[in-house]
Write an enzyme that holds these catalytic residues in place. Structure first.
Site, mmCIF file in Angstrom:
data_model
loop_
_atom_site.group_PDB
_atom_site.id
_atom_site.type_symbol
_atom_site.label_atom_id
_atom_site.label_comp_id
_atom_site.label_asym_id
_atom_site.label_seq_id
_atom_site.Cartn_x
_atom_site.Cartn_y
_atom_site.Cartn_z
ATOM 1 N N LYS A 70 1.284 -1.286 -0.276
ATOM 2 C CA LYS A 70 -0.051 -0.196 0.055
ATOM 3 C C LYS A 70 0.438 1.273 -0.095
ATOM 4 O O LYS A 70 2.139 1.324 -0.195
ATOM 5 C CB LYS A 70 -1.229 0.231 1.421
ATOM 6 C CG LYS A 70 -0.409 0.771 2.677
ATOM 7 C CD LYS A 70 -1.225 -0.464 3.396
ATOM 8 C CE LYS A 70 -0.356 -0.316 5.194
ATOM 9 N NZ LYS A 70 -1.050 -0.986 6.216
ATOM 10 N N TYR A 118 16.186 29.752 7.897
ATOM 11 C CA TYR A 118 14.800 30.631 8.469
ATOM 12 C C TYR A 118 14.798 30.314 10.520
ATOM 13 O O TYR A 118 15.282 29.778 10.534
ATOM 14 C CB TYR A 118 13.689 29.341 7.941
ATOM 15 C CG TYR A 118 13.587 29.319 6.296
ATOM 16 C CD1 TYR A 118 12.964 31.610 5.953
ATOM 17 C CD2 TYR A 118 13.540 28.507 5.417
ATOM 18 C CE1 TYR A 118 13.069 31.297 4.325
ATOM 19 C CE2 TYR A 118 13.315 28.779 4.487
ATOM 20 C CZ TYR A 118 12.804 29.719 4.138
ATOM 21 O OH TYR A 118 12.465 30.178 2.014
#
Ligand code: PLP
Length: 358
Positions: free
Chosen positions: A35, A255
């Site tokens: 999956k 940042y």
């Protein structure tokens, strides 16, 4: 290839990990779980490679099953969440998709199919996870109802563990007990074992294994475990240094300036970021290998770039290879630094990461 951010996938390692699962319970059959695009490894490529030796594949939903069929995969495919809408049913019959049944209303819907449908269904019990499944006290009746339907060829009994990844948590044994009591006297195959049960709970392996994570070479446990230690990493997340600079003590990187140099430092900028699926939550100090040397991520992970400390990797220049996890750096260790688990590290990789098969 220009930008070098890529995942190198070792199909042989996936096969060896699958074989390890089989060797732990040699009498069992197994459904290889592919999956979520085989946990980011490429569902069709993985399934093609494993098809000669697996009994069936497991996916979440019919859309994922159809991708396998369109890719040429012929073995049965189990829908672990079952069908969502009765309009899916004709296709299940036609394509030999097996379906989980988790609720009585789905049995009513099955009963509307033509008698010669020959469906294989996996009746799921809620043995304590409380997410999906028929309650233990209603299980035998649901099972017998399915057995009696002309549309149904075979019923496999299934359940799922909530806490098998914690080897000191007795919840798994309680779930085994609940399951055993509710299926007493019912005759059929049993599938309860995910990766942690396959690796670490011999009492909880049933007849059909459902290995997922372990096939991709990561351990489901946070502590070391004998069988998990034999897994081979199947994915290496790699990129390269695209710029190098030296900064003075007191200067910050990235940042929000979350990392500040305590001494003159050499900073490498690497082409990888959360836009590739690398976790933004990676802390200052998260390990990374540059030219095979262990160093760490500093500053915030940004969308397309990550900064690493090259102060102690003086030979690392532009073009130096960076490994974020893989053959030489455990994904389990890195996941811990990112407050997450290997499952998300693998499945969150975005399409921008080129998958290269080695
Ligand atoms: C995803 C899944 C598995 C595989 O779990 P792993 O922990 O990755 O081995 C097994 N069974 C069900 C029902 C699942 O949804």
């Amino acid at each position: 290839m220009s930008r070098k951010a890529r995942a190198v996938i070792n199909l042989e390692a996936i096969r060896d990990n699958y074989r390890l699962a089989r060797s732990l319970a040699p009498e069992n059959r197994a459904v290889a779980i592919v999956k979520a695009d085989a946990y980011g490894h490429g569902a069709v490529r993985v399934a093609e490679y494993l098809e000669p030796e697996v009994d069936a594949f497991g996916v979440a939903c019919i859309e994922e099953a159809i991708i396998l069929r369109d890719g040429g995969i012929q073995k049965p495919v189990l829908l672990l969440e079952g069908f969502f809408d009765p309009s899916e049913l004709p296709q299940l019959v036609e394509q030999n998709f097996w379906t989980a049944i988790h609720s009585e209303f789905q049995i009513d819907q099955l009963a509307q199919l033509p008698d010669d449908s020959e469906l294989t269904v996996w009746l799921k019990m809620d043995s304590g996870m409380h997410r999906l499944g028929v309650l233990p006290e209603n299980y035998a009746a649901a099972y017998q109802r399915l057995q009696a339907l002309p549309q149904v060829k075979e019923v496999v009994m299934m359940s799922h563990f909530s806490s098998a990844d914690d080897l000191s948590d007795q919840t798994t044994l309680r779930q085994v007990e609940v399951f055993a009591r509710a299926t007493e006297g019912l005759d059929g195959e049993v599938s309860i074992a995910n990766s942690p049960a396959t690796l670490g709970w011999p009492q909880a392996r049933g007849n059909i294994l459902r290995p997922g994570l372990m096939m991709y070479g990561a351990s489901p446990f946070t502590e070391s475990q004998e069988n998990a230690a034999r897994l081979k990493p199947a994915m290496s997340l790699l990129s390269e240094v695209i710029a190098v600079r030296e900064i003075e003590a007191g200067e910050s990187v990235g940042y929000s300036a979350t990392w500040t140099a305590e001494k003159t430092s050499r900073i490498g900028t690497v082409a990888m970021g959360y836009g590739d699926g690398y976790p933004r939550h990676a802390k200052n100090g998260t390990p990374v290998l540059v030219n095979g040397v262990r160093t760490s991520i500093i500053g915030r992970v940004s969308m397309d770039m990550i900064t690493v400390d090259l102060t102690d990797v003086p030979n690392a220049e532009v073009g130096a290879e960076v490994e974020f996890f893989g053959d030489n750096l455990s994904i389990n260790e890195v996941a811990g630094w990112c407050d997450t688990i290997p499952y998300t590290m693998m499945t969150c990789l975005t399409p921008r990461i080129l998958r290269v098969y080695g």
